[in-house]
Design a protein around this motif. Structure first.
Motif, short mmCIF file in Angstrom:
data_model
loop_
_atom_site.label_atom_id
_atom_site.label_comp_id
_atom_site.label_asym_id
_atom_site.label_seq_id
_atom_site.Cartn_x
_atom_site.Cartn_y
_atom_site.Cartn_z
N GLN A 106 29.65 -1.78 1.72
CA GLN A 106 28.90 -0.73 1.02
C GLN A 106 29.85 0.18 0.24
N ILE A 107 31.00 0.49 0.84
CA ILE A 107 32.00 1.29 0.14
C ILE A 107 32.55 0.51 -1.04
N GLU A 108 32.80 -0.76 -0.86
CA GLU A 108 33.30 -1.59 -1.95
C GLU A 108 32.28 -1.68 -3.08
N THR A 109 30.99 -1.80 -2.73
CA THR A 109 29.95 -1.90 -3.75
C THR A 109 29.88 -0.65 -4.61
N VAL A 110 29.94 0.52 -3.96
CA VAL A 110 29.84 1.76 -4.73
C VAL A 110 31.09 1.94 -5.61
N CYS A 111 32.23 1.45 -5.16
CA CYS A 111 33.44 1.51 -5.98
C CYS A 111 33.33 0.59 -7.20
N HIS A 112 32.76 -0.60 -6.98
CA HIS A 112 32.63 -1.56 -8.09
C HIS A 112 31.65 -1.09 -9.16
N CYS A 113 30.82 -0.13 -8.84
CA CYS A 113 29.93 0.43 -9.87
C CYS A 113 30.74 1.00 -11.04
N PHE A 114 31.97 1.39 -10.78
CA PHE A 114 32.79 1.99 -11.83
C PHE A 114 33.51 0.96 -12.68
N ASP A 115 33.24 -0.32 -12.41
CA ASP A 115 33.66 -1.36 -13.35
C ASP A 115 32.93 -1.18 -14.68
N ASP A 116 31.75 -0.55 -14.61
CA ASP A 116 30.97 -0.18 -15.80
C ASP A 116 31.50 1.16 -16.29
N ALA A 117 32.06 1.17 -17.48
CA ALA A 117 32.68 2.38 -18.02
C ALA A 117 31.71 3.53 -18.21
N GLU A 118 30.39 3.24 -18.26
CA GLU A 118 29.40 4.29 -18.47
C GLU A 118 28.98 4.97 -17.18
N THR A 119 29.40 4.44 -16.03
CA THR A 119 29.03 5.04 -14.75
C THR A 119 29.74 6.38 -14.59
N GLN A 120 28.96 7.42 -14.35
CA GLN A 120 29.52 8.74 -14.06
C GLN A 120 29.48 9.04 -12.57
N ILE A 121 28.36 8.65 -11.94
CA ILE A 121 28.15 8.82 -10.50
C ILE A 121 27.58 7.49 -10.00
N ALA A 122 27.90 7.13 -8.76
CA ALA A 122 27.35 5.91 -8.18
C ALA A 122 26.78 6.19 -6.80
N THR A 123 25.78 5.42 -6.43
CA THR A 123 25.19 5.51 -5.10
C THR A 123 24.66 4.13 -4.73
N LEU A 124 23.97 4.04 -3.59
CA LEU A 124 23.46 2.75 -3.13
C LEU A 124 21.95 2.77 -2.93
N GLY A 125 21.35 1.60 -3.09
CA GLY A 125 19.94 1.40 -2.78
C GLY A 125 19.78 0.16 -1.93
N LYS A 126 18.74 0.16 -1.10
CA LYS A 126 18.46 -0.98 -0.22
C LYS A 126 16.97 -1.29 -0.29
N PRO A 127 16.59 -2.55 -0.48
CA PRO A 127 15.16 -2.90 -0.48
C PRO A 127 14.50 -2.51 0.85
N PHE A 128 13.32 -1.92 0.76
CA PHE A 128 12.58 -1.54 1.96
C PHE A 128 12.00 -2.74 2.70
N GLY A 129 11.65 -3.77 1.96
CA GLY A 129 10.94 -4.88 2.58
C GLY A 129 9.45 -4.60 2.64
N GLU A 130 8.79 -5.14 3.66
CA GLU A 130 7.32 -5.10 3.72
C GLU A 130 6.76 -3.96 4.58
N ASP A 131 7.60 -3.09 5.08
CA ASP A 131 7.15 -2.04 6.01
C ASP A 131 6.65 -0.82 5.26
N MET A 132 5.33 -0.71 5.09
CA MET A 132 4.76 0.41 4.34
C MET A 132 4.95 1.74 5.07
N THR A 133 5.04 1.70 6.39
CA THR A 133 5.29 2.93 7.14
C THR A 133 6.65 3.50 6.79
N ALA A 134 7.65 2.64 6.70
CA ALA A 134 8.99 3.09 6.32
C ALA A 134 9.01 3.59 4.88
#
Length: 249
Positions: A106-134
């Motif tokens: 996860q740390i590596e992924t957020v760092c690789h976001c800066f391979d894109d020169a237009e990235t100013q800030i980076a964060t992470l997202g994760k698919p929720f899946g099928e759990d509507m309660t979540a």
């Protein structure tokens, strides 16, 4: 690019005072976080307002910097820490001090976001899946992302609204995404965003990242399929201990 990891850690948590120094699997929570970050980044510091945390970090061989007790956010604390640390760092990675299970990928992924020169800030997202309660849980912020991977909006509400379907069908109609609170900022951008006043959207949703979006900053969203386990309460610590096969006393 040169990266540095900063872990903000306060002692005076309302729901769990002293949680950075709570023991998890035989080590302080803050030490477990530090070890995870140090497995990826060469330079890591804990930014704290408490001498007990500072001393504990120094004792296990980590590096720490004392900061003001008056900061309103971890982002502000990180900016003060960076002013004291100095150096020619390009990107500052912010890992919460209560995330002992943060994964190196996860740390590596957020760092690789800066391979894109237009990235100013980076964060992470994760698919929720099928759990509507979540998906419906307001304590799990949602992200809507553009086709090129940038955040369009964050909300505690379920976004987007799926028209013409029963709510139970929504997860199969749209890939809802959960926000994972790992951030990284270009060094100059961190300095800029900590000078911004609170925005109306930030105040409304109580989500700091909306201040940045509302002021036009671009937030790249890296993807992860790993669920983090944060330590917010003593009950969370007990659940986390079970992941180590131990029992809290």
């Amino acid at each position: 690019m040169k990266f540095i990891g900063i872990i903000p850690a306060r002692y005076a948590s309302t729901r769990f005072p002293g949680k950075p120094l709570a023991v998890l699997g035989g080590l302080y929570v803050i030490e477990r976080v530090y070890r995870q970050v140090a497995s990826v980044l060469d330079d890591v510091y804990v930014a704290t307002d408490d001498k007990r945390i500072y001393d504990a970090v120094e004792a296990f061989g980590g590096r720490a910097v004392m900061t003001s007790p008056n900061h309103k956010s971890g982002t502000d604390r990180i900016e003060e820490a960076m002013e004291k640390i100095g150096g020619d760092y390009d990107v500052v990675v912010n890992v919460q001090g209560d995330e002992p299970f943060i994964h190196r990928s996860q740390i590596e992924t957020v760092c690789h976001c800066f391979d894109d020169a237009e990235t100013q800030i980076a964060t992470l997202g994760k698919p929720f899946g099928e759990d509507m309660t979540a998906i419906s849980n307001p304590n799990s912020p949602k992200i809507v992302v553009s086709n090129n991977g940038y955040a369009m909006y964050f909300s505690r509400s379920v976004i987007p609204f799926v028209r013409g379907k029963e709510q139970a069908e929504w997860p199969s109609a749209y890939p809802f995404m959960k926000h994972i609170g790992l951030y990284a900022y270009r060094r100059n951008v961190l300095a800029e965003i900590t000078r911004l006043p609170q925005s109306s959207l930030e105040i409304t949703e109580s989500l700091e990242q909306l201040r940045w979006l509302q002021n036009g900053y671009r937030i790249k969203v890296g993807l992860t399929d790993i669920e983090t386990v944060g330590i917010d309460t003593p009950e969370d610590l007990k659940r986390a201990e079970r992941l180590f096969g131990g029992e809290t006393k």
